[in-house]
Write a protein that holds these residues in place. Structure first.
Motif, PDB file in Angstrom:
ATOM      1  N   ALA A  21       0.938  -1.264  -0.077  1.00  0.00           N
ATOM      2  CA  ALA A  21       0.018   0.086   0.011  1.00  0.00           C
ATOM      3  C   ALA A  21       0.665   1.294  -0.082  1.00  0.00           C
ATOM      4  O   ALA A  21       0.656   2.326  -0.754  1.00  0.00           O
ATOM      5  CB  ALA A  21      -0.757  -0.070   1.048  1.00  0.00           C
ATOM      6  N   ALA A  22       2.051   1.214   0.746  1.00  0.00           N
ATOM      7  CA  ALA A  22       2.796   2.480   0.914  1.00  0.00           C
ATOM      8  C   ALA A  22       3.658   2.604  -0.424  1.00  0.00           C
ATOM      9  O   ALA A  22       3.660   3.740  -0.871  1.00  0.00           O
ATOM     10  CB  ALA A  22       3.886   2.086   1.859  1.00  0.00           C
ATOM     11  N   LYS A  23       3.875   1.422  -1.315  1.00  0.00           N
ATOM     12  CA  LYS A  23       4.531   1.772  -2.485  1.00  0.00           C
ATOM     13  C   LYS A  23       3.444   2.446  -3.423  1.00  0.00           C
ATOM     14  O   LYS A  23       3.945   3.196  -4.340  1.00  0.00           O
ATOM     15  CB  LYS A  23       4.958   0.420  -2.846  1.00  0.00           C
ATOM     16  CG  LYS A  23       4.990   0.161  -4.489  1.00  0.00           C
ATOM     17  CD  LYS A  23       6.231   0.255  -4.968  1.00  0.00           C
ATOM     18  CE  LYS A  23       6.554  -0.065  -6.629  1.00  0.00           C
ATOM     19  NZ  LYS A  23       5.587   0.168  -7.338  1.00  0.00           N
ATOM     20  N   ARG A  24       2.269   1.700  -3.340  1.00  0.00           N
ATOM     21  CA  ARG A  24       1.468   2.495  -4.440  1.00  0.00           C
ATOM     22  C   ARG A  24       1.011   3.918  -4.110  1.00  0.00           C
ATOM     23  O   ARG A  24       1.075   4.845  -4.803  1.00  0.00           O
ATOM     24  CB  ARG A  24      -0.356   1.652  -4.201  1.00  0.00           C
ATOM     25  CG  ARG A  24      -1.011   2.100  -5.170  1.00  0.00           C
ATOM     26  CD  ARG A  24      -0.838   1.557  -6.605  1.00  0.00           C
ATOM     27  NE  ARG A  24      -0.562   0.078  -6.380  1.00  0.00           N
ATOM     28  CZ  ARG A  24      -0.348  -0.713  -7.465  1.00  0.00           C
ATOM     29  NH1 ARG A  24      -0.183  -0.187  -8.877  1.00  0.00           N
ATOM     30  NH2 ARG A  24      -0.196  -1.936  -7.417  1.00  0.00           N
ATOM     31  N   LEU A  25       1.148   4.234  -2.790  1.00  0.00           N
ATOM     32  CA  LEU A  25       0.899   5.790  -2.377  1.00  0.00           C
ATOM     33  C   LEU A  25       2.250   6.764  -2.787  1.00  0.00           C
ATOM     34  O   LEU A  25       2.025   7.432  -3.344  1.00  0.00           O
ATOM     35  CB  LEU A  25       0.680   5.849  -1.049  1.00  0.00           C
ATOM     36  CG  LEU A  25      -0.384   5.137  -0.200  1.00  0.00           C
ATOM     37  CD1 LEU A  25      -0.409   5.399   1.368  1.00  0.00           C
ATOM     38  CD2 LEU A  25      -1.829   5.935  -0.621  1.00  0.00           C
ATOM     39  N   GLN A  26       3.370   5.838  -2.777  1.00  0.00           N
ATOM     40  CA  GLN A  26       4.426   6.716  -3.233  1.00  0.00           C
ATOM     41  C   GLN A  26       4.790   6.787  -4.810  1.00  0.00           C
ATOM     42  O   GLN A  26       4.903   7.934  -5.119  1.00  0.00           O
ATOM     43  CB  GLN A  26       5.987   5.908  -2.573  1.00  0.00           C
ATOM     44  CG  GLN A  26       7.098   6.509  -3.199  1.00  0.00           C
ATOM     45  CD  GLN A  26       8.323   5.668  -2.527  1.00  0.00           C
ATOM     46  OE1 GLN A  26       8.641   6.108  -1.442  1.00  0.00           O
ATOM     47  NE2 GLN A  26       8.762   4.798  -3.116  1.00  0.00           N
ATOM     48  N   ASP A  27       4.141   6.018  -5.461  1.00  0.00           N
ATOM     49  CA  ASP A  27       4.088   5.819  -6.844  1.00  0.00           C
ATOM     50  C   ASP A  27       3.170   7.056  -7.402  1.00  0.00           C
ATOM     51  O   ASP A  27       3.446   7.717  -8.378  1.00  0.00           O
ATOM     52  CB  ASP A  27       3.356   4.793  -7.576  1.00  0.00           C
ATOM     53  CG  ASP A  27       4.465   3.473  -7.236  1.00  0.00           C
ATOM     54  OD1 ASP A  27       5.542   3.702  -7.131  1.00  0.00           O
ATOM     55  OD2 ASP A  27       3.868   2.429  -7.618  1.00  0.00           O
ATOM     56  N   HIS A  28       2.156   7.337  -6.683  1.00  0.00           N
ATOM     57  CA  HIS A  28       1.202   8.456  -7.069  1.00  0.00           C
ATOM     58  C   HIS A  28       1.543  10.017  -6.178  1.00  0.00           C
ATOM     59  O   HIS A  28       0.693  10.781  -6.223  1.00  0.00           O
ATOM     60  CB  HIS A  28      -0.212   8.230  -6.740  1.00  0.00           C
ATOM     61  CG  HIS A  28      -0.743   6.913  -7.601  1.00  0.00           C
ATOM     62  ND1 HIS A  28      -0.437   5.755  -7.464  1.00  0.00           N
ATOM     63  CD2 HIS A  28      -1.316   7.027  -8.589  1.00  0.00           C
ATOM     64  CE1 HIS A  28      -0.928   4.927  -8.461  1.00  0.00           C
ATOM     65  NE2 HIS A  28      -1.420   5.881  -9.400  1.00  0.00           N
ATOM     66  N   GLY A  29       2.538   9.865  -5.549  1.00  0.00           N
ATOM     67  CA  GLY A  29       3.063  11.049  -4.695  1.00  0.00           C
ATOM     68  C   GLY A  29       2.089  11.518  -3.592  1.00  0.00           C
ATOM     69  O   GLY A  29       2.027  12.745  -3.455  1.00  0.00           O
ATOM     70  N   ILE A  30       1.404  10.368  -3.329  1.00  0.00           N
ATOM     71  CA  ILE A  30       0.430  10.833  -1.896  1.00  0.00           C
ATOM     72  C   ILE A  30       1.426  10.707  -0.596  1.00  0.00           C
ATOM     73  O   ILE A  30       1.967   9.621  -0.208  1.00  0.00           O
ATOM     74  CB  ILE A  30      -0.731   9.655  -1.917  1.00  0.00           C
ATOM     75  CG1 ILE A  30      -1.353   9.687  -3.257  1.00  0.00           C
ATOM     76  CG2 ILE A  30      -1.590   9.995  -0.627  1.00  0.00           C
ATOM     77  CD1 ILE A  30      -2.376   8.467  -3.360  1.00  0.00           C
ATOM     78  N   PRO A  31       1.588  11.917   0.067  1.00  0.00           N
ATOM     79  CA  PRO A  31       2.198  12.047   1.373  1.00  0.00           C
ATOM     80  C   PRO A  31       1.477  11.023   2.333  1.00  0.00           C
ATOM     81  O   PRO A  31       0.291  10.755   2.578  1.00  0.00           O
ATOM     82  CB  PRO A  31       2.156  13.385   1.835  1.00  0.00           C
ATOM     83  CG  PRO A  31       0.699  13.854   1.273  1.00  0.00           C
ATOM     84  CD  PRO A  31       0.549  13.052   0.001  1.00  0.00           C
ATOM     85  N   PHE A  32       2.531  10.085   3.012  1.00  0.00           N
ATOM     86  CA  PHE A  32       2.014   9.112   4.051  1.00  0.00           C
ATOM     87  C   PHE A  32       3.016   9.036   5.061  1.00  0.00           C
ATOM     88  O   PHE A  32       4.258   9.039   5.036  1.00  0.00           O
ATOM     89  CB  PHE A  32       1.646   7.834   3.296  1.00  0.00           C
ATOM     90  CG  PHE A  32       2.965   7.211   2.744  1.00  0.00           C
ATOM     91  CD1 PHE A  32       3.629   6.093   3.694  1.00  0.00           C
ATOM     92  CD2 PHE A  32       3.335   7.379   1.686  1.00  0.00           C
ATOM     93  CE1 PHE A  32       4.676   5.252   3.129  1.00  0.00           C
ATOM     94  CE2 PHE A  32       4.561   6.773   1.124  1.00  0.00           C
ATOM     95  CZ  PHE A  32       5.063   5.716   1.715  1.00  0.00           C
ATOM     96  N   HIS A  99      14.333  -1.736  -2.117  1.00  0.00           N
ATOM     97  CA  HIS A  99      14.390  -1.551  -3.473  1.00  0.00           C
ATOM     98  C   HIS A  99      13.720  -0.385  -4.071  1.00  0.00           C
ATOM     99  O   HIS A  99      13.965   0.598  -4.786  1.00  0.00           O
ATOM    100  CB  HIS A  99      13.889  -2.870  -4.230  1.00  0.00           C
ATOM    101  CG  HIS A  99      13.841  -2.548  -5.751  1.00  0.00           C
ATOM    102  ND1 HIS A  99      15.060  -2.820  -6.559  1.00  0.00           N
ATOM    103  CD2 HIS A  99      12.988  -2.216  -6.555  1.00  0.00           C
ATOM    104  CE1 HIS A  99      14.500  -2.561  -7.758  1.00  0.00           C
ATOM    105  NE2 HIS A  99      13.342  -1.974  -7.924  1.00  0.00           N
ATOM    106  N   PHE A 100      12.387  -0.167  -3.134  1.00  0.00           N
ATOM    107  CA  PHE A 100      11.441   1.046  -3.584  1.00  0.00           C
ATOM    108  C   PHE A 100      11.682   2.195  -2.685  1.00  0.00           C
ATOM    109  O   PHE A 100      10.939   3.110  -2.579  1.00  0.00           O
ATOM    110  CB  PHE A 100      10.091   0.432  -3.531  1.00  0.00           C
ATOM    111  CG  PHE A 100       9.846  -0.591  -4.812  1.00  0.00           C
ATOM    112  CD1 PHE A 100       9.943   0.021  -6.075  1.00  0.00           C
ATOM    113  CD2 PHE A 100       9.478  -1.759  -4.500  1.00  0.00           C
ATOM    114  CE1 PHE A 100       9.654  -0.964  -7.321  1.00  0.00           C
ATOM    115  CE2 PHE A 100       9.059  -2.632  -5.584  1.00  0.00           C
ATOM    116  CZ  PHE A 100       9.402  -2.087  -6.906  1.00  0.00           C
TER     117      PHE A 100
END
Ligand SMILES: Cc1cc2nc3c(=O)[nH]c(=O)nc-3n(C[C@H](O)[C@H](O)[C@H](O)COP(=O)(O)OP(=O)(O)OC[C@H]3O[C@@H](n4cnc5c(N)ncnc54)[C@H](O)[C@@H]3O)c2cc1C
Length: 455
Positions: A21-32, A99-100
Motif C-alpha cells: 500500500a505504501a509503495k502505491r501511495l509513493q508511486d502516486h505522490g501521496i504523502p504518508f 528496492h523502492f
C-alpha cells in the motif's frame, strides 16, 4: 497536481499489505507515514517477531506457490523453491522495501494505540511514541492472524493448553517429546503442526480433534504446482466450482480412505487446507482422529463421542479474531462472529477516508492481495475513482454476502473469504465505473488535504 495538495495518509502496519500500500501511495505522490509495531517489515513472515504478533513456526513454508505470491512489480528470486520458507519471504519483503526506497517512511517500533475520526473527518492517530498526529485518510493493514481465538471448554485442564500462535517448534515453548498431544482444528496450521508432531520420535500420541472433517487439497497436481492451474474466466463460476470439486474427489479420493473423518461439505466450500504430508502421516497410522472436545477433566479430555483420553498438551489451531484495538467506535469493529461488511472488502459506507486492506482470506494468496486493492485506493485519493453512494455500496455488500454465504459453510472462518481472480476482475470493472463517476464530478479530490500537522 502536487503532492502538497493530496491528502496525507496514515498506514497502520508494515506487513506485506502495508508495504505494498505504501509503495502505491509513493508511486502516486501521496504523502504518508507507515507505522509498524515491530522493528522490521514482514509482519506474519517475521519468525519470532519481537512484537509477539507473528504466528510463524520454525518449519513453516507458505502454502501459496512462488508463482502466485509475488508482487507484480518485484519478481521473486529464480532460485526459490515452489513453496518458499518463511525466512525467504521475510528477505523478499525487506528487499522490496529497500528496492523502492520505502524504509524512511516507516516508523518502526511504533504501535498505533488509538485512531479517532474527528467531526471534520480527519484522523487523529496516537502511537506508542507518545505523539498524536493528524491525517486525512487512514489505511488499516494490521493483519488478521495475530489475535488467537481460543475455544471455551468447560472444566479444568492440568496439562498445557495453548494456541498454535504460540507454537514455534516441537521443543519450544513446550518440549513435546513423549507427550500425549491433541491438536484441535484442521486448518493449515493444524495440519502442519499435527504432521510435524506425529513423528514417532516426538509426541507419544498425536490426536487431531475437529468438529467436522475437511478436504485436504494437494499442492501438486500431476507433478505440477496446483495453484498455477487457473480456470479460464469465461467459464461460469458455478460450472468452474463443480469442475474443481469433481477433480479433487477423483484426484484425492474420499478423505475416509486415509482414516480422516468425512467432511460434511464439498471441496472448496471451506477455506482449503492443503498438505502433502498430512494424509500420508494419517495413512501411516501416526495420527488418530476424534470429534470436538466437550470437557476438560483434570488430566483427561472428553470428546463429543463420549470417549475420554489422558492428555498432556492441547494445541488449539482454532483461528483468529479480527481485531482493531486502536478503534473505539463499534461501527469500525467486527461483531463477535468476525463480521464486518465492507464495500469491496475495503470501505465502510458513509466513511469516505478509511480503508481496510488485506482484510480478506483470498484464494490462493493474501500476500499480494492488498497490492491489487491499493490501486483503487490510490485512484480514489487522487480523484480518479469515486465509489457509488452509500446505498449503492450497501447493495453491493449485500450481493457479495449472498454469494459468499451460498458458497461457504457458515463460520467465523469464512466471513472474509474471497477468490483472488474473480475479486480482481470485479474490482477492475468497478474502477472503470468509478472512473466515469469521478470524471462526472470533475475529478475533484473526494478527501481534501487538511491535515497540516506534520511528523
Ligand atoms: C501460519 C500461517 C500460515 C499462512 N500461510 C499463508 C499462505 O500460505 N498464503 C498466504 O497468502 N497467506 C498465508 N498466511 C496469511 C498471512 O497473514 C499473509 O500471508 C500476510 O502475512 C498478510 O499480510 P498483512 O500485512 O495483511 O498482515 P501481517 O503479515 O499480519 O502484518 C501486519 C503488520 O501490522 C503490524 N501492526 C499490527 N497492529 C499494529 C499497530 N496497532 N500499530 C502498528 N503496527 C501494527 C504488525 O506488527 C505487522 O507487521 C498465513 C498465516 C499464518 C498465520
Amino acid at each position: 497536481m502536487t503532492s502538497q495538495q493530496l491528502p496525507r495518509v496514515c498506514v497502520i502496519g508494515a506487513g506485506p499489505s502495508g508495504i505494498t500500500a505504501a509503495k502505491r501511495l509513493q508511486d502516486h505522490g501521496i504523502p504518508f507515514d507507515c507505522f509498524e509495531a515491530g522493528d522490521e517489515v514482514g509482519g506474519n513472515w517475521y519468525f519470532k517477531n519481537p512484537n509477539g504478533m507473528s504466528a510463524c513456526y520454525q518449519s513453516l513454508h507458505i502454502d501459496t506457490s512462488k508463482w502466485r505470491l509475488a508482487f507484480e512489480d518485484y519478481p521473486v528470486p529464480d532460485e526459490w523453491p515452489d513453496f518458499p520458507h518463511h525466512a525467504q519471504l521475510f528477505e523478499y519483503f525487506k528487499n522490496y522495501v529497500d528496492h523502492f526506497g520505502l524504509r524512511d517512511k516507516i516508523l518502526f517500533d511504533t504501535l498505533v494505540t488509538a485512531a479517532e475520526r474527528q467531526p471534520d473527518g480527519r484522523w487523529l492517530v496516537t502511537a506508542s511514541d507518545g505523539r498524536t498526529r493528524a491525517y486525512d485518510a487512514l489505511i488499516v493493514c494490521n493483519g488478521h492472524h495475530w489475535d488467537p481465538r481460543m475455544p471455551d471448554y468447560p472444566g479444568e485442564f492440568d496439562g498445557v493448553l495453548m494456541h498454535s500462535h504460540a507454537y514455534n517448534d516441537p521443543f519450544d515453548p513446550v518440549d513435546m517429546r513423549g507427550k500425549r498431544v491433541v491438536v484441535v482444528g484442521m486448518g493449515n496450521s493444524g495440519l502442519d503442526i499435527a504432521s510435524e508432531l506425529s513423528q514417532r520420535f516426538l509426541a507419544a500420541r498425536l490426536t487431531v480433534s475437529a468438529r467436522r472433517g475437511v478436504w485436504v487439497l494437494p499442492k501438486y497436481v500431476h507433478g505440477a504446482v496446483g495453484d498455477r492451474r487457473r480456470m479460464p474466466p469465461w467459464i461460469p463460476r458455478k460450472v468452474a466450482l463443480k469442475m474443481k470439486q469433481r477433480f479433487v474427489r477423483k484426484f484425492r479420493g474420499e478423505m475416509e480412505f486415509y482414516g480422516l473423518p468425512a467432511p460434511d461439505h464439498k471441496p472448496f466450500e471451506a477455506h482449503p487446507s492443503a498438505s502433502e504430508e498430512f494424509l500420508h502421516r494419517a495413512g501411516c497410522g501416526d495420527i488418530a482422529f476424534k470429534p470436538a472436545i466437550t470437557a476438560l477433566e483434570g488430566p483427561r479430555v472428553r470428546f463429543a463421542d463420549g470417549s475420554v483420553e489422558e492428555v498432556d498438551v492441547i494445541v488449539c489451531a482454532t483461528g483468529y479474531h479480527i481485531s482493531f484495538p486502536f478503534f473505539d467506535d463499534p461501527e469500525l469493529l467486527p461483531d463477535s462472529d468476525n463480521r464486518l461488511p465492507l464495500f469491496k472488502q475495503m470501505m465502510k459506507p458513509g466513511i469516505d477516508n478509511l480503508f481496510y486492506l488485506g482484510l480478506a482470506q483470498p484464494l490462493p494468496t493474501l500476500v499480494n492481495f492488498a497490492e491489487q486493492q491499493s490501486k483503487l485506493v490510490a485512484a480514489y485519493l487522487t480523484g480518479r475513482y469515486l465509489p457509488p453512494d452509500p446505498d449503492g455500496m450497501r447493495e453491493d455488500i449485500r450481493a457479495a454476502e449472498t454469494a459468499r454465504t451460498g458458497r461457504y459453510y457458515d463460520s467465523p472462518r469464512h466471513t472474509i473469504q474471497v477468490e483472488f481472480e474473480p475479486y480482481v476482475r470485479d474490482m477492475q470493472r468497478e474502477m472503470a465505473r468509478g472512473a466515469k463517476r469521478a470524471a462526472a464530478a470533475g475529478n475533484a479530490l473526494p478527501v481534501p488535504a487538511r491535515a497540516l500537522d506534520r511528523v
